[in-house]
Design a protein around this motif. Structure first.
Motif, PDB file in Angstrom:
ATOM      1  N   GLY A 156     -45.834 -19.372  10.696  1.00 32.21           N
ATOM      2  CA  GLY A 156     -47.060 -18.939  10.036  1.00 32.21           C
ATOM      3  C   GLY A 156     -48.004 -20.121   9.893  1.00 32.21           C
ATOM      4  N   GLU A 157     -49.197 -19.841   9.441  1.00 32.49           N
ATOM      5  CA  GLU A 157     -50.236 -20.865   9.408  1.00 32.49           C
ATOM      6  C   GLU A 157     -49.863 -22.090   8.571  1.00 32.49           C
ATOM      7  N   ASP A 158     -49.434 -21.884   7.322  1.00 29.56           N
ATOM      8  CA  ASP A 158     -49.128 -23.024   6.451  1.00 29.56           C
ATOM      9  C   ASP A 158     -47.986 -23.873   6.986  1.00 29.56           C
ATOM     10  N   GLY A 159     -46.930 -23.219   7.469  1.00 26.84           N
ATOM     11  CA  GLY A 159     -45.802 -23.954   8.033  1.00 26.84           C
ATOM     12  C   GLY A 159     -46.189 -24.698   9.292  1.00 26.84           C
ATOM     13  N   ALA A 160     -47.005 -24.063  10.129  1.00 26.21           N
ATOM     14  CA  ALA A 160     -47.457 -24.711  11.358  1.00 26.21           C
ATOM     15  C   ALA A 160     -48.310 -25.930  11.023  1.00 26.21           C
ATOM     16  N   VAL A 161     -49.200 -25.791  10.052  1.00 21.62           N
ATOM     17  CA  VAL A 161     -50.067 -26.911   9.667  1.00 21.62           C
ATOM     18  C   VAL A 161     -49.235 -28.085   9.169  1.00 21.62           C
ATOM     19  N   GLU A 162     -48.219 -27.803   8.391  1.00 21.86           N
ATOM     20  CA  GLU A 162     -47.337 -28.871   7.896  1.00 21.86           C
ATOM     21  C   GLU A 162     -46.698 -29.628   9.065  1.00 21.86           C
ATOM     22  N   ASN A 172     -49.462 -31.622  11.166  1.00 20.57           N
ATOM     23  CA  ASN A 172     -49.893 -32.862  10.501  1.00 20.57           C
ATOM     24  C   ASN A 172     -48.811 -33.934  10.551  1.00 20.57           C
ATOM     25  N   ARG A 173     -47.558 -33.538  10.359  1.00 27.26           N
ATOM     26  CA  ARG A 173     -46.468 -34.523  10.423  1.00 27.26           C
ATOM     27  C   ARG A 173     -46.334 -35.103  11.817  1.00 27.26           C
ATOM     28  N   ARG A 207     -49.172 -37.550  12.383  1.00 29.52           N
ATOM     29  CA  ARG A 207     -48.955 -38.780  11.596  1.00 29.52           C
ATOM     30  C   ARG A 207     -47.857 -39.641  12.216  1.00 29.52           C
ATOM     31  N   ASP A 208     -46.725 -39.008  12.555  1.00 27.21           N
ATOM     32  CA  ASP A 208     -45.585 -39.755  13.085  1.00 27.21           C
ATOM     33  C   ASP A 208     -45.908 -40.450  14.405  1.00 27.21           C
ATOM     34  N   ALA A 209     -46.807 -39.862  15.191  1.00 26.51           N
ATOM     35  CA  ALA A 209     -47.166 -40.447  16.487  1.00 26.51           C
ATOM     36  C   ALA A 209     -48.365 -41.396  16.384  1.00 26.51           C
ATOM     37  N   ASN A 210     -48.874 -41.588  15.161  1.00 22.68           N
ATOM     38  CA  ASN A 210     -50.070 -42.422  14.970  1.00 22.68           C
ATOM     39  C   ASN A 210     -51.188 -41.989  15.912  1.00 22.68           C
ATOM     40  N   ALA A 211     -51.444 -40.686  15.927  1.00 27.66           N
ATOM     41  CA  ALA A 211     -52.415 -40.106  16.860  1.00 27.66           C
ATOM     42  C   ALA A 211     -53.828 -40.642  16.604  1.00 27.66           C
ATOM     43  N   LEU A 212     -54.493 -40.969  17.685  1.00 33.30           N
ATOM     44  CA  LEU A 212     -55.877 -41.443  17.651  1.00 33.30           C
ATOM     45  C   LEU A 212     -56.603 -40.786  18.820  1.00 33.30           C
TER      46      LEU A 212
END
Length: 181
Positions: free
Chosen positions: A71-77, A80-81, A84-89
């Protein structure tokens, strides 16, 4: 076209990665399997080619499969993780016959980071477009494969991993014939 071309390509790659472990199968048992998967998905960048890399892609597959149905909230979590973990830029790049598109990791970043970032960015587009209902699981009773519905009328119900749609249609036909006779 529902999404930008690179987003659709990334979403199809996510489906193919998830489905490489669907229905009790394991299509990523070896480095050769991973090589074939990456070649089929036209995935570029550096590789370590060790068991840890293969294991990290399999772990990522499980995370993406969970996000697919969360679902949307779980997918967003999860999105985002992963970012963050991949230091995406995010940055625009052009390579290998592709016109300008987004990459958010360097080509020398670990394979799982590159795959997860590309997947997360595509899934972010799905969330932002309010199109989460296009991410489904096959409706066949004996199948747990992911389905990406890019049809205009949102009617895709079965996966592309086997012949689930054909089996369902044959079963429905036989049920109608039995009820009529």
């Amino acid at each position: 076209m529902v999404f930008a071309p690179d987003t659709e390509v990334a979403l199809r790659s996510v489906v193919n990665l998830i489905n490489s472990g669907a229905n009790g199968r394991e299509d990523l048992e070896s480095q050769g399997d991973l090589d074939r998967f990456l070649a089929a998905e036209q995935f570029s960048g550096s590789r370590v080619r060790d068991e840890a890399e293969l294991a990290s892609v399999r772990r990522l597959r499980g995370e993406l499969a969970g996000a697919w149905v969360a679902g949307e909230d779980g997918a967003v979590e999860t999105i985002n993780r992963l970012l963050r973990d991949a230091n995406a830029l995010p940055q625009l790049v052009r390579h290998d016959g592709w016109d300008w598109h987004l990459h958010a990791t360097a080509p020398e970043a670990p394979l799982a980071d590159r795959i997860s970032t590309e997947a997360a960015m595509a899934l972010a587009d799905v969330v932002r477009s309010k199109e989460m209902d296009r991410l489904r699981v096959c409706e066949a009773e004996d199948c747990d494969a992911a389905v990406l519905d890019l049809s205009r009328n949102r009617s895709k119900r079965y996966c592309d991993t086997g012949n689930c749609a054909n089996r369902a249609h044959v079963a429905a036909y036989r049920a109608r014939q039995a009820a009529a006779g």
